[in-house]
Design a protein around this motif. Structure first.
Motif, PDB file in Angstrom:
ATOM      1  N   GLY A 299       0.643  -1.360   0.250  1.00 43.91           N
ATOM      2  CA  GLY A 299       0.227   0.084   0.100  1.00 43.91           C
ATOM      3  C   GLY A 299       1.023   1.084  -0.024  1.00 43.91           C
ATOM      4  N   LEU A 300       1.786   1.559   0.741  1.00 44.91           N
ATOM      5  CA  LEU A 300       2.217   2.524   1.016  1.00 44.91           C
ATOM      6  C   LEU A 300       3.572   3.052  -0.582  1.00 44.91           C
ATOM      7  CD1 LEU A 300       3.907   2.579   4.842  1.00 44.91           C
ATOM      8  CD2 LEU A 300       1.933   3.357   3.529  1.00 44.91           C
ATOM      9  N   LEU A 301       3.466   1.130  -0.744  1.00 48.76           N
ATOM     10  CA  LEU A 301       4.943   1.927  -2.401  1.00 48.76           C
ATOM     11  C   LEU A 301       3.914   2.240  -3.877  1.00 48.76           C
ATOM     12  CD1 LEU A 301       6.199  -1.827  -2.339  1.00 48.76           C
ATOM     13  CD2 LEU A 301       7.381   0.491  -2.808  1.00 48.76           C
ATOM     14  N   HIS A 302       1.966   1.676  -3.054  1.00 45.77           N
ATOM     15  CA  HIS A 302       1.702   3.060  -4.192  1.00 45.77           C
ATOM     16  C   HIS A 302       1.030   4.236  -3.975  1.00 45.77           C
ATOM     17  CE1 HIS A 302       0.189  -1.093  -5.738  1.00 45.77           C
ATOM     18  NE2 HIS A 302      -0.817  -1.717  -4.313  1.00 45.77           N
ATOM     19  N   ALA A 303       1.731   4.177  -2.878  1.00 44.80           N
ATOM     20  CA  ALA A 303       1.312   5.821  -2.451  1.00 44.80           C
ATOM     21  C   ALA A 303       3.629   6.551  -3.004  1.00 44.80           C
ATOM     22  CB  ALA A 303       1.191   6.309  -0.811  1.00 44.80           C
ATOM     23  N   GLY A 304       3.869   5.860  -3.472  1.00 42.17           N
ATOM     24  CA  GLY A 304       5.611   6.542  -4.046  1.00 42.17           C
ATOM     25  C   GLY A 304       6.053   6.267  -2.264  1.00 42.17           C
ATOM     26  N   LEU A 305       5.747   5.724  -1.625  1.00 37.26           N
ATOM     27  CA  LEU A 305       6.445   5.382  -0.619  1.00 37.26           C
ATOM     28  C   LEU A 305       8.025   4.266  -0.925  1.00 37.26           C
ATOM     29  CD1 LEU A 305       4.357   7.159   2.300  1.00 37.26           C
ATOM     30  CD2 LEU A 305       6.029   8.315   0.928  1.00 37.26           C
ATOM     31  N   PHE A 306       8.149   4.256   0.385  1.00 38.18           N
ATOM     32  CA  PHE A 306       9.805   3.161  -0.150  1.00 38.18           C
ATOM     33  C   PHE A 306       9.949   2.681   1.256  1.00 38.18           C
ATOM     34  CE2 PHE A 306      10.049   4.544  -4.136  1.00 38.18           C
ATOM     35  CZ  PHE A 306      10.251   3.564  -5.127  1.00 38.18           C
ATOM     36  N   PRO A 307       8.922   2.003   2.455  1.00 36.48           N
ATOM     37  CA  PRO A 307       9.034   1.877   3.831  1.00 36.48           C
ATOM     38  C   PRO A 307       9.686   0.556   4.255  1.00 36.48           C
ATOM     39  CG  PRO A 307       7.231   0.457   2.767  1.00 36.48           C
ATOM     40  CD  PRO A 307       7.897   1.284   1.638  1.00 36.48           C
ATOM     41  N   THR A 308      11.368   0.608   4.775  1.00 32.99           N
ATOM     42  CA  THR A 308      11.813   0.102   5.955  1.00 32.99           C
ATOM     43  C   THR A 308      10.944  -1.329   6.667  1.00 32.99           C
ATOM     44  OG1 THR A 308      14.000   1.965   5.515  1.00 32.99           O
ATOM     45  CG2 THR A 308      13.737  -0.051   7.653  1.00 32.99           C
ATOM     46  N   MET A 309      11.147  -2.611   6.276  1.00 36.16           N
ATOM     47  CA  MET A 309      11.019  -3.655   6.971  1.00 36.16           C
ATOM     48  C   MET A 309      11.627  -4.037   8.057  1.00 36.16           C
ATOM     49  SD  MET A 309       8.130  -3.949   4.724  1.00 36.16           S
ATOM     50  CE  MET A 309       7.915  -5.747   5.068  1.00 36.16           C
ATOM     51  N   VAL A 310      11.057  -3.806   9.074  1.00 39.37           N
ATOM     52  CA  VAL A 310      11.120  -3.907  10.417  1.00 39.37           C
ATOM     53  C   VAL A 310      10.624  -5.550  11.372  1.00 39.37           C
ATOM     54  CG1 VAL A 310      11.620  -3.059  12.531  1.00 39.37           C
ATOM     55  CG2 VAL A 310      11.588  -1.619  11.042  1.00 39.37           C
ATOM     56  N   ASN A 311      11.432  -6.083  11.848  1.00 38.39           N
ATOM     57  CA  ASN A 311      11.039  -7.359  12.190  1.00 38.39           C
ATOM     58  C   ASN A 311      11.705  -8.001  13.045  1.00 38.39           C
ATOM     59  OD1 ASN A 311       8.736  -9.435  11.917  1.00 38.39           O
ATOM     60  ND2 ASN A 311      10.205 -10.809  11.201  1.00 38.39           N
ATOM     61  N   ARG A 312      11.014  -9.073  14.195  1.00 39.06           N
ATOM     62  CA  ARG A 312      12.207  -9.402  15.154  1.00 39.06           C
ATOM     63  C   ARG A 312      13.349 -10.772  14.902  1.00 39.06           C
ATOM     64  NH1 ARG A 312      11.127  -8.920  20.184  1.00 39.06           N
ATOM     65  NH2 ARG A 312       9.285  -8.369  20.748  1.00 39.06           N
ATOM     66  N   ASP A 313      12.310 -11.133  13.835  1.00 40.73           N
ATOM     67  CA  ASP A 313      13.124 -12.744  13.341  1.00 40.73           C
ATOM     68  C   ASP A 313      13.328 -12.066  11.468  1.00 40.73           C
ATOM     69  OD1 ASP A 313      13.372 -14.324  11.951  1.00 40.73           O
ATOM     70  OD2 ASP A 313      11.787 -15.582  12.290  1.00 40.73           O
ATOM     71  N   GLY A 314      15.155 -11.795  12.326  1.00 36.33           N
ATOM     72  CA  GLY A 314      15.842 -11.314  10.980  1.00 36.33           C
ATOM     73  C   GLY A 314      15.929 -11.825   9.594  1.00 36.33           C
ATOM     74  N   ASP A 315      15.554 -13.708   9.919  1.00 32.90           N
ATOM     75  CA  ASP A 315      15.546 -13.956   8.522  1.00 32.90           C
ATOM     76  C   ASP A 315      14.382 -14.028   8.245  1.00 32.90           C
ATOM     77  OD1 ASP A 315      18.167 -15.433   8.590  1.00 32.90           O
ATOM     78  OD2 ASP A 315      17.636 -17.289   9.817  1.00 32.90           O
ATOM     79  N   ARG A 316      12.974 -13.844   8.450  1.00 33.12           N
ATOM     80  CA  ARG A 316      11.845 -13.768   7.881  1.00 33.12           C
ATOM     81  C   ARG A 316      12.001 -12.218   7.950  1.00 33.12           C
ATOM     82  NH1 ARG A 316       6.320 -14.446  10.464  1.00 33.12           N
ATOM     83  NH2 ARG A 316       5.043 -14.242   9.350  1.00 33.12           N
ATOM     84  N   GLY A 317      11.963 -11.352   8.138  1.00 34.99           N
ATOM     85  CA  GLY A 317      11.827 -10.369   8.035  1.00 34.99           C
ATOM     86  C   GLY A 317      13.335  -9.286   6.420  1.00 34.99           C
ATOM     87  N   ALA A 318      14.181  -9.932   6.573  1.00 41.78           N
ATOM     88  CA  ALA A 318      14.766 -10.265   5.209  1.00 41.78           C
ATOM     89  C   ALA A 318      14.509 -10.621   4.188  1.00 41.78           C
ATOM     90  CB  ALA A 318      16.226 -11.176   5.747  1.00 41.78           C
ATOM     91  N   ARG A 319      14.101 -11.894   4.080  1.00 41.77           N
ATOM     92  CA  ARG A 319      13.367 -12.492   2.559  1.00 41.77           C
ATOM     93  C   ARG A 319      11.850 -11.647   2.958  1.00 41.77           C
ATOM     94  NH1 ARG A 319      13.612 -17.039   5.938  1.00 41.77           N
ATOM     95  NH2 ARG A 319      12.410 -17.026   6.552  1.00 41.77           N
ATOM     96  N   ALA A 320      11.223 -11.180   3.454  1.00 39.26           N
ATOM     97  CA  ALA A 320      10.233 -10.133   3.175  1.00 39.26           C
ATOM     98  C   ALA A 320      10.266  -9.053   2.292  1.00 39.26           C
ATOM     99  CB  ALA A 320       9.416  -9.787   4.194  1.00 39.26           C
ATOM    100  N   ALA A 321      11.659  -8.440   3.120  1.00 46.40           N
ATOM    101  CA  ALA A 321      12.136  -7.249   2.409  1.00 46.40           C
ATOM    102  C   ALA A 321      12.699  -7.262   0.974  1.00 46.40           C
ATOM    103  CB  ALA A 321      12.818  -6.295   3.677  1.00 46.40           C
TER     104      ALA A 321
END
Length: 462
Positions: free
Chosen positions: A335-357
């Motif tokens: 949704g934020l990408l649709h608005a022209g933003l490039f959000p930073t992804m944050v997650n407790r589980d580093g591996d899962r977060g890195a894969r999502a990003a």
């Protein structure tokens, strides 16, 4: 399982409320309640004559053994003694098929006063006012029998949906609890009357539901069923609790027309669909499945759920972050990408977060290194409610905080954000938007307006 898509039903059914706690003032019992089932293994042997002073509802005596999921710890002889005593005082007595269908018991309880509980297989040749069958495939049984003196359902929380559909397949009785929904799968009385509009029934041509690990108290059925009623749509919406989505979906996909999907089943929903929208494919997660002419299609309404409540707020140039990299977080990021933003992804589980990003082509920061002061738009997309998932006291007043979580109380995060002077969008605001979008995708109709403020007063949680 055969197609539902026209599920004829009688005009009404009888509502039986189960008394599992000491009774309060039964004189205020809604007129819709035709019967009260006294669970004597839970509340003891109540005096039916005292109960009858407060209500005109029929009284059903039930003394569930441990084998039938009850708490009666005595032997068969003690149960039979208490059942025989109850037979002289109650309108109806529940008999367990495995142990109670003796000659003496059948002589003491004539057919018009028997409620027989069967587990698994049922021998329905014995006369009874009602046969209650606990089985793994209740809807198939009810369709095959077409008998009003039989109701059937799955046991446990997963069985609530089958209890709600049984009356639309000929069963004349719907059971509920006086209070909240229970672990046995019975809905609460208020739920049955207000969310599912019992005892009135109507034909169902479109069957919808919400699927998750525990959706027995979800508000979605109330919102959808109220809208169907207002628009005159032949549709019905039920909750379906299940720990494993794939086997459940395979068993119901020919019966349902659409499914709202909540965590943790969103990624699996995309895998099981025949096709997916651009957003669902990109997020590798769907919170909606809709059956159409080309099979099941997956949708992700999280992007619009985040953006629509921010309409009118200038987003350009903001530095954004999304905390939580599950299906909802990935959808919010899109949704934020649709608005022209490039959000930073944050997650407790580093591996899962890195894969999502990496999936979305975005930067990633582990939660322990996340500093909210560097962002002026933060979306929280984890299930944490009662503690702060990150610190907001350093965020500048006027920054935006979107919390996808909601519940019976304001979350710790939204409370802290309001104290800080942030622009706060809470999970109720997002829910209203997403439910409306899902309703349109499922039915092709606009949903009547729903006020987020009214939802906040409801004490239930999804």
């Amino acid at each position: 399982m055969s197609s539902p898509r026209t599920m004829a039903a009688p005009d009404t059914c009888s509502v039986v409320a189960c008394l599992t706690d000491p009774p309060g003032d039964l004189s205020r019992l809604p007129d819709a309640v035709a019967g009260i089932q006294v669970r004597a293994d839970l509340v003891g042997d109540l005096d039916p004559f005292v109960l009858k002073d407060s209500t005109a509802a029929s009284l059903i005596y039930s003394l569930r053994s441990s084998a039938a999921g009850g708490r009666h710890a005595g032997g068969v002889d003690d149960r039979h003694r208490r059942l025989l005593h109850a037979a002289r005082r109650y309108d109806v007595v529940e008999l367990e098929a495995e142990t109670d269908l003796t000659a003496g018991m059948l002589d003491a309880v004539p057919p018009h006063r028997r409620q027989i509980l069967w587990r698994g297989q049922a021998g329905l040749g014995i006369g009874a006012r009602l046969h209650v069958v606990e089985t793994a495939d209740p809807l198939r049984m009810l369709r095959k029998l077409g008998r009003g003196d039989v109701t059937a359902y799955e046991t446990g929380p997963a069985g609530m949906w089958s209890r709600l559909l049984a009356p639309r397949l000929g069963a004349r009785v719907a059971f509920c609890r006086f209070g909240e929904a229970g672990p046995d799968g019975m809905p609460g009385l208020a739920q049955l009357l207000h969310d599912y509009r019992f005892p009135r029934l109507h034909a169902v041509e479109m069957l919808f539901g919400i699927v998750g690990t525990d959706v027995s108290r979800s508000l979605s059925p109330r919102l959808h069923n109220a809208a169907y009623h207002e628009l005159g749509l032949p549709a019905f919406f039920v909750p379906m609790t299940t720990p494993r989505f794939e086997p459940r979906f395979e068993s119901i996909k020919d019966t349902f027309t659409g499914l709202t999907v909540v965590s943790p089943h969103k990624t699996e929903a995309v895998r099981l669909a025949d096709s997916a929208s651009v957003d669902a494919a990109r997020a590798d997660g769907a919170n909606l499945l809709v059956h159409g002419s080309r099979g099941w299609r997956a949708f992700c309404t999280d992007p619009v759920g985040v953006l629509r409540p921010l309409k009118g707020i200038r987003l350009a140039g903001r530095r954004a972050a999304v905390v939580g990299c599950g299906g909802a977080g990935r959808g919010a990021a899109i949704g934020l990408l649709h608005a022209g933003l490039f959000p930073t992804m944050v997650n407790r589980d580093g591996d899962r977060g890195a894969r999502a990003a990496a999936l979305l082509g975005l930067d990633f920061v582990p939660l322990h290194r996340f500093d909210a002061r560097h962002y002026d738009l933060v979306v929280h997309a984890t299930t944490v409610r009662d503690e702060l998932p990150f610190e907001v006291k350093a965020m500048r007043p006027g920054s935006i905080l979107v919390d996808l979580t909601y519940g019976s109380r304001e979350t710790a995060l939204t409370a802290a954000g309001r104290r800080r002077g942030l622009t706060v969008v809470d999970g109720w605001d997002v829910l209203v938007v997403e439910v409306a979008r899902q309703f349109r995708l499922m039915t092709g109709h606009q949903m009547p307006p729903v006020a987020a403020a009214a939802l906040r007063t409801d004490r239930r949680e999804e």
